[in-house]
Enzyme design. Sequence first.
Site, mmCIF file in Angstrom:
data_model
loop_
_atom_site.group_PDB
_atom_site.id
_atom_site.type_symbol
_atom_site.label_atom_id
_atom_site.label_comp_id
_atom_site.label_asym_id
_atom_site.label_seq_id
_atom_site.Cartn_x
_atom_site.Cartn_y
_atom_site.Cartn_z
ATOM 1 N N ASN A 1 9.934 -13.013 -47.437
ATOM 2 C CA ASN A 1 11.120 -12.623 -46.691
ATOM 3 C C ASN A 1 11.090 -11.113 -46.491
ATOM 4 O OD1 ASN A 1 13.837 -11.963 -45.909
ATOM 5 N ND2 ASN A 1 14.411 -14.013 -46.592
ATOM 6 N N ARG B 1 -0.968 -4.364 8.707
ATOM 7 C CA ARG B 1 0.415 -4.822 8.597
ATOM 8 C C ARG B 1 0.922 -4.866 7.148
ATOM 9 N NH1 ARG B 1 -0.805 -9.962 12.422
ATOM 10 N NH2 ARG B 1 -2.916 -9.419 11.748
ATOM 11 N N ALA C 1 15.715 -6.463 -42.999
ATOM 12 C CA ALA C 1 15.952 -5.709 -41.762
ATOM 13 C C ALA C 1 15.496 -4.272 -41.917
ATOM 14 C CB ALA C 1 17.432 -5.743 -41.415
ATOM 15 N N TYR D 1 8.838 -3.805 -38.084
ATOM 16 C CA TYR D 1 7.515 -3.659 -37.474
ATOM 17 C C TYR D 1 6.462 -4.071 -38.490
ATOM 18 C CZ TYR D 1 3.135 -1.716 -35.896
ATOM 19 O OH TYR D 1 1.816 -1.578 -35.543
ATOM 20 N N LYS E 1 -6.423 -5.347 2.214
ATOM 21 C CA LYS E 1 -5.634 -6.584 2.236
ATOM 22 C C LYS E 1 -6.163 -7.646 1.267
ATOM 23 C CE LYS E 1 -5.346 -9.343 5.977
ATOM 24 N NZ LYS E 1 -4.722 -9.867 7.211
ATOM 25 N N ARG F 1 2.277 -8.831 -30.342
ATOM 26 C CA ARG F 1 1.154 -8.164 -29.675
ATOM 27 C C ARG F 1 -0.170 -8.784 -30.108
ATOM 28 N NH1 ARG F 1 2.105 -2.265 -31.285
ATOM 29 N NH2 ARG F 1 0.096 -2.034 -30.251
HETATM 30 C C1 UD1 Z 1 -7.089 -14.811 13.115
HETATM 31 C C2 UD1 Z 1 -7.576 -15.687 14.287
HETATM 32 C C3 UD1 Z 1 -6.419 -16.536 14.781
HETATM 33 C C4 UD1 Z 1 -5.889 -17.389 13.642
HETATM 34 C C5 UD1 Z 1 -5.497 -16.516 12.414
HETATM 35 C C6 UD1 Z 1 -5.242 -17.431 11.245
HETATM 36 C C7 UD1 Z 1 -9.363 -14.526 15.526
HETATM 37 C C8 UD1 Z 1 -9.686 -13.683 16.676
HETATM 38 N N1 UD1 Z 1 -8.074 -14.848 15.339
HETATM 39 O O1 UD1 Z 1 -6.107 -13.918 13.628
HETATM 40 O O2 UD1 Z 1 -6.884 -17.393 15.835
HETATM 41 O O3 UD1 Z 1 -4.762 -18.121 14.083
HETATM 42 O O4 UD1 Z 1 -6.578 -15.635 12.081
HETATM 43 O O5 UD1 Z 1 -4.773 -16.728 10.132
HETATM 44 O O6 UD1 Z 1 -10.248 -14.919 14.801
HETATM 45 N N2 UD1 Z 1 -11.764 -9.618 9.589
HETATM 46 C C9 UD1 Z 1 -12.983 -9.015 9.357
HETATM 47 N N3 UD1 Z 1 -13.458 -8.104 10.254
HETATM 48 C C10 UD1 Z 1 -12.794 -7.801 11.394
HETATM 49 C C11 UD1 Z 1 -11.540 -8.429 11.624
HETATM 50 C C12 UD1 Z 1 -11.058 -9.333 10.707
HETATM 51 O O7 UD1 Z 1 -13.625 -9.269 8.340
HETATM 52 O O8 UD1 Z 1 -13.314 -6.975 12.173
HETATM 53 C C13 UD1 Z 1 -11.246 -10.578 8.591
HETATM 54 C C14 UD1 Z 1 -9.964 -10.086 7.960
HETATM 55 O O9 UD1 Z 1 -10.245 -9.383 6.763
HETATM 56 C C15 UD1 Z 1 -9.204 -11.379 7.675
HETATM 57 C C16 UD1 Z 1 -9.726 -12.335 8.733
HETATM 58 O O10 UD1 Z 1 -10.928 -11.788 9.235
HETATM 59 O O11 UD1 Z 1 -9.519 -11.893 6.408
HETATM 60 C C17 UD1 Z 1 -8.712 -12.539 9.857
HETATM 61 O O12 UD1 Z 1 -8.462 -11.299 10.482
HETATM 62 P P1 UD1 Z 1 -7.029 -10.926 11.059
HETATM 63 O O13 UD1 Z 1 -7.153 -9.604 11.709
HETATM 64 O O14 UD1 Z 1 -6.016 -11.122 10.030
HETATM 65 O O15 UD1 Z 1 -6.900 -12.041 12.217
HETATM 66 P P2 UD1 Z 1 -5.555 -12.643 12.801
HETATM 67 O O16 UD1 Z 1 -5.008 -11.692 13.787
HETATM 68 O O17 UD1 Z 1 -4.685 -13.087 11.715
HETATM 69 CA CA CA Z 2 -4.731 -12.960 9.496
#
Ligand code: UD1
Ligand code: CA
Length: 455
Positions: free
Chosen positions: A374, A15, A377, A363, A22, A330
């Site tokens: 002093n 997203r 300019a 500069y 991310k 700088r």
């Molecule tokens: C998740 C929670 C949700 C909660 C929300 C809070 C689950 C299933 N859902 O949803 O209940 O309300 O976070 O912000 O847990 N990640 C991995 N490996 C994966 C998938 C995700 O490491 O295979 C990590 C992502 O990098 C991220 C975190 O887990 O840091 C959350 O993953 P994300 O896909 O953002 O979950 P949400 O849909 O936000």
């Molecule tokens: Ca999330």
Amino acid sequence: MGLSIVILAAGQGTRMRSDLPKVLQPLASKPLLAHVLACSRALAADDICVVYGHGAEAVLAAFDDDSLRWALQAEQLGTGHALQQAMPGTPDDNRVLVLFGDVPLLEPATLTRLLDETPQDDVAVLTVDMDDPTGYGRVIREGNSVSCIVEEKDAGIDEKAVREINTGVMLCSAGRLKNWLDNLSNDNAQGEYYLTDIIAMAVNDKVNVHGIKADSWVEVMGINDKRQLAEAERALQARRVGELMDEGVGFADPARVDIRGTLKCGKDVFIDVNAVFEGDVELGDGTTIEANNVIRDSKLGAGTVVHPNCHLDGAVTGDNCEIGPFARMRPGAELDDRVKIGNFVEIKNSRVADGSKVNHLAYIGDADMGSGVNVGAGTITCNYDGAYKHRTTIGDGAFIGSNVNLVAPVEIGGGAYVGSGSTITKTAPGDQLTVARARQVTIEGWKKPTKKGAK
Ligand code: UD1
Ligand code: CA
């Protein structure tokens, strides 16, 4: 019982619509994951493990840190699967605190409360009430305890109406986690192994699940897209500015300032709108930062004023200096007390002693300037010969006229006067006037150029 912290950071973050993973997206100019790590380090855990996967090389390169354990999740099959990758190497009798790499505003105090309030054998989730819970997992309660968490995409109408959401922070013993994680299924709307499904398993095994509420949703907001990233940025800035106001710092508008590193302020500091602070900045007592300034890794002495539209990077000033408007300092720019640096002046790798003035269009690079000097300019140090940098030395009380070229290495003696328009290539002796420019002549019998055929 020891404490292991596991940070889930393997997700792609579709997203975000970005090539940058991310957890490397910048918040206050540091990756999201760096914020979660800073919070983790404040908890004195035995072990901090980061589950990484998407953009593995970039993530590892951004955190070259031997104190961390890294667990690879080669395929991102869900949060439950992610946590499973961290379990080998986590002692069974440790408690595991699960954090998400995309929940960066968490504060250690909230996690300490969660750790303190949860009995050793129980499970806890950190929850929060949200006006708009869209997108989050809903916390379903039975009486006081939590019975399950339902993801948005799997939720029915009644469940969607629940405003208490899962922040992603979870606490559970490693032994139990290993068992439950091994039994997860991906039979759900997203075809993922949900970490949240262990809650129903815990309840089934008669383990108490505590839903501990965070005080504000801001602290636990998950960052999934650029809108939320920008929202988190403002929230973090508001927190930092709020702390400074508590310490007595004045802001013209707390919403129009950005602190992207650390900002230490003395008493009676005032900061006008659109000031951006990067790296480590220190402002002495009574300093004033006027509008539109970017200040990075700098230290300003007491009573110093930075007028509008300056860029300071690696600068150090003494007390009661005046800088700008439109000045650039700088790295290595060092001012003693009461120095004035005016508009369109650039200072680099130079020391300017007490009370000296460089007020317009100049500069000064690689120079050692005495006190009470002093500089007129348009004067510049010609410090670079195309291959090497050379230094310019200017003695106390020297007066450099306008539009002077100081071709380094060169020395201007104390009290020397240098005539305007001079190009100085040799020592200008102290207390004498040196002029180095073509003599003015008026050409006798000169004729204005005309076009052929013109009368
Ligand atoms: C998740 C929670 C949700 C909660 C929300 C809070 C689950 C299933 N859902 O949803 O209940 O309300 O976070 O912000 O847990 N990640 C991995 N490996 C994966 C998938 C995700 O490491 O295979 C990590 C992502 O990098 C991220 C975190 O887990 O840091 C959350 O993953 P994300 O896909 O953002 O979950 P949400 O849909 O936000
Ligand atoms: Ca999330």
